[in-house]
Scaffold this active site. Structure first.
Site, short mmCIF file in Angstrom:
data_model
loop_
_atom_site.label_atom_id
_atom_site.label_comp_id
_atom_site.label_asym_id
_atom_site.label_seq_id
_atom_site.Cartn_x
_atom_site.Cartn_y
_atom_site.Cartn_z
CG ASP A 265 -2.18 0.91 0.94
OD1 ASP A 265 -2.12 1.77 0.04
OD2 ASP A 265 -3.19 0.77 1.66
C1 NOJ Z 1 -4.00 3.96 0.23
C2 NOJ Z 1 -5.20 3.08 0.45
O1 NOJ Z 1 -5.07 2.41 1.69
C3 NOJ Z 1 -5.43 2.06 -0.64
O2 NOJ Z 1 -6.67 1.45 -0.45
C4 NOJ Z 1 -5.34 2.70 -2.00
O3 NOJ Z 1 -5.57 1.74 -3.00
C5 NOJ Z 1 -3.98 3.34 -2.15
N1 NOJ Z 1 -3.81 4.37 -1.15
C6 NOJ Z 1 -3.75 3.94 -3.53
O4 NOJ Z 1 -4.55 5.03 -3.72
#
Ligand code: NOJ
Length: 719
Positions: A265
């Protein structure tokens, strides 16, 4: 036909630096010549050179055919190889045609709808140039304080797994079609169990709980062929997921056989330092690559350290090659070597994005996701009702498409006022805001009361702001913000019929007014066609059929409250019990305000004659169960018939009930149908003390009904 690319040959020609480049994912502005200032600032901050940008393997957070085609062509010109970029984005519940948030979608219990939602999202996103979506999010949720519950389909592992599968199918299809996009299941693992509902907080649970409740939905996505997995921010079994070798190489790859790409993430590799399993970026990169993260999202530790780590022998180059191979295979499967621009097309964007067909599907799905929580007969609104007062901050608000609408726009959505007007006409409805979501002044308040006084029916459109849920949207108080409860109280004093429509990304704490109003509707964030879908329901053109997939607590102190819990050694004997020394509260009931599976209809379904074809089975046998359902009300309706099983005695404690199957039926008023379910031993399996997935002989209770509390029950024995 074009020749298949030889991935091994491509890898052989790449330098180590170029290979490592494939493993970083950067945000779109790095590639956009117009955001020069932003690029330089961010490059410096990340310690990257411009060449690093043209070595990066993937980009996140951008869409639009024209722009993506430009970025791709510039990249292919500037980079030293012919490997195209892959574009990823958060298309979570729609691209521009926004569907209800996933928690609402879950309440439809409609897997075909979820597949269709994903298919339409993929069509719109693919013509907008996107290749992969960071969806489905399948984290099991029990704590409405956590803002991200709106991204999940709810508290049940089985149902979450079915939705995961349906969405993967909808996005990816067979991956051959022009409008298929890749899916990335997230957040692996157990992100939904953040302690105290505080986002990014520690997750700590036994491995058995992890396997019983939290892992099944990710596994379902893997079994459905999902192309990618995203790690979660939290700790699992004492090690942050993004540095957790047991999770990624042990469970995901070795046990489940996942061969796709794993992405961290955003910034999660860097967060290994704050988590205190890495001293610096070097160690964070070492731990993440060894644990199995192929792509580092938005931090530069792989780029800065992997080359040296390989040179000094701390990381085998084979590990880098494996990751690169997976990324190139991903690009290959998506057809990007054949056509790096894939389906990006300005012309198709104009034709397909937000087209009527997509909007109609969004309206239908929203209608099946909106839950009727209370109704004393005031709904549906009588067609002859002349003076309707629509009051509240969500009455004429397009910003009800949810915190993860990403490229969706509030101005494209139909407000509740618009939706109602299309049925009753301008003259029959008056709107007054009354107050804002978090603020409000006396004048606005008074004006609303005046409008309410002149009406025959009052609809209050209330809720929390979109940004009060979603990522980093944890709340400790779950009541309606601002002056909204005061507005309800004041309006109720007028003694008129009051319908409350709630917009929120989570179950809110609503017990102070839920039973006092004439009808209560949980609209969630219903998407672009939300206003129309709500009007369809209010006017009775659509009979509500959605059932909650997340329990509504009476109050925050009851959290977590969920249906598939254990019994304890001192279960409360009955809800009115006043004796001490039972597992209970002194001040509130144990049961939630509204349980899992609950939702009303304008009609009434009666259940009877629950029967089993035999009372005992042996291994290999199946059991047939039948139940009669009668539509005893005045409206045609759709009913979601739920089947739960309880293992009465096992080698480890077993939940009070677990959803094992459900069927949806549509019955006209007065109609009766007998439906049947087949029970087999697979439905009886669980993780034993050694974490083996087994079934055990003994007695089982089967329960069938309209929600997880109102059930007919019977018993059988498995010998
Ligand atoms: C952080 C989030 O936790 C995740 O769900 C998301 O896909 C990513 N950022 C990318 O935007």
């Amino acid at each position: 036909m074009k020749e298949k690319v030889n991935i091994d040959e491509i890898i052989k020609k790449l330098t180590l630096k170029e290979k490592i480049g494939q493993l970083i994912q950067l945000a779109a502005f790095f590639f956009n010549p117009e955001s020069v200032g932003e690029i330089t600032g961010n490059l410096t901050e990340m310690g990257l050179e411009e060449e690093d940008v043209f070595r990066a393997g993937s980009v996140l957070g951008i869409s639009g055919a024209k722009e993506l085609k430009l970025i791709q062509s510039r990249y292919l010109e500037e980079s030293n190889h012919d490997i195209p970029l892959v574009f990823m984005a958060d298309i979570v519940h729609g691209y521009k045609t926004i569907f209800p948030v996933p928690l609402a979608l879950g309440c439809s219990w409609n897997l075909e709808a979820a597949e269709k939602m994903a298919e339409i999202s993929a069509i719109e996103a693919s013509v907008g140039g996107v290749h992969i979506t960071f969806s489905p999010m399948v984290d099991l949720v029990r704590d409405p304080r956590w803002g991200r519950v709106m991204e999940s389909t709810g508290e049940d592992p089985y149902l979450n797994g079915l939705f995961a599968k349906a969405m993967v199918k909808g996005y990816q299809g067979d991956l051959k079609g022009p409008y298929n996009i890749g899916a990335c299941v997230k957040h692996f693992a157990a992100y939904g169990a953040a302690e105290a509902g505080r986002d990014y907080n520690t997750v700590d649970m036994s491995e058995r709980t992890l396997r019983e409740y939290y892992l099944p939905a990710y596994k379902a996505a893997i079994d459905a062929g999902v192309m990618m997995v995203m790690t979660s921010f939290n700790t699992v079994l004492g090690v942050p997921a993004t540095g957790n070798e047991y999770l990624m190489r042990g469970i995901l790859r070795d046990e489940w056989g996942f061969e796709g790409t794993i992405i961290s993430d955003w910034g999660a590799v860097n967060e290994l330092i704050a988590h205190s399993i890495a001293e610096d970026g070097n160690e964070a990169a070492l731990k993440a690559i060894k644990a199995g993260v192929d792509i580092e999202m938005m931090t530069p530790h792989y780029v800065h350290h992997l080359e040296n780590l390989v040179k000094i022998g701390h990381v085998e180059e084979r590990l880098i090659d494996d990751s690169v191979r997976r990324i190139l295979e991903l690009k290959e499967k998506l057809g990007l070597f054949e056509n790096p621009y894939k389906s990006a097309s300005e012309e198709l964007e104009t034709k397909l994005v937000l087209c009527d067909e997509h909007r109609n599907v969004a309206r239908k799905i929203a209608g099946e996701s909106i839950v009727l929580l209370e109704n004393n007969g005031v709904l549906p609104i009588n067609q002859n009702t002349k003076n309707i007062a629509l009051i509240g901050p969500y009455g004429d608000e397009g910003d009800m498409i949810g915190p993860w609408h990403w490229s969706g726009r509030a101005e494209d959505s139909v407000t509740l006022l618009d939706g109602l007007k299309s049925y009753v006409g301008e003259g029959s409805i008056k709107y007054a805001k009354g107050c804002g979501i978090e603020d409000g002044n006396d004048d606005e308040f008074k004006k609303a009361i005046e409008v309410a006084k002149e009406s025959d029916l009052i609809i209050l459109a209330l809720g929390e702001h979109e940004e009060m849920s979603g990522e980093s949207g944890s709340r400790a108080y779950l009541k309606l913000p601002g002056r909204q409860e005061e507005l309800i109280e004041t309006i109720l004093k007028l003694g008129k019929k009051v319908v409350v429509v709630l917009f929120s990304g989570r179950p809110l704490e609503i017990s102070s007014f839920a039973k006092d109003v004439d009808a209560l509707i949980q609209a969630w964030f219903p998407g672009t066609e939300g206003g129309n879908a709500l009007a369809d329901i209010l006017m009775g053109v659509v009979n509500p059929s959605a059932k909650l997939t997340m329990s509504f607590p009476i109050t925050v102190g009851q959290i977590p409250v969920y249906y598939n819990c254990y019994n304890t050694g001192r279960p409360k004997p009955f809800e009115e019990n006043k004796e001490r020394y039972f597992s209970q509260y002194l001040d509130i009931p144990n049961a939630p305000l509204y349980p899992f599976g609950y939702g009303l209809s304008y009609t009434n379904f009666e259940y009877s004659e629950l029967e089993l074809d035999k009372k005992e089975i042996v291994s290999g046998d199946t059991l047939e169960l039948s139940v009669r359902i009668t539509n005893a009300g005045d409206f045609e309706g759709r009913e979601i018939v739920q089947l739960y099983i309880r293992d009465i005695s096992g080698s480890v404690v077993r939940p009070l009930k677990e959803l094992k199957s459900f069927k949806t039926i549509e019955l006209k008023s007065g109609e009766t149908e007998t439906i049947s379910f087949t029970i087999d031993e697979e439905m009886l399996k669980f993780h034993n003390f050694k974490n083996e997935f087994v079934y055990e002989k003994g007695k089982f209770e089967i329960m069938v009904g309209k929600n997880s509390m109102e059930l007919l029950t019977t018993i059988f024995e498995f010998n």
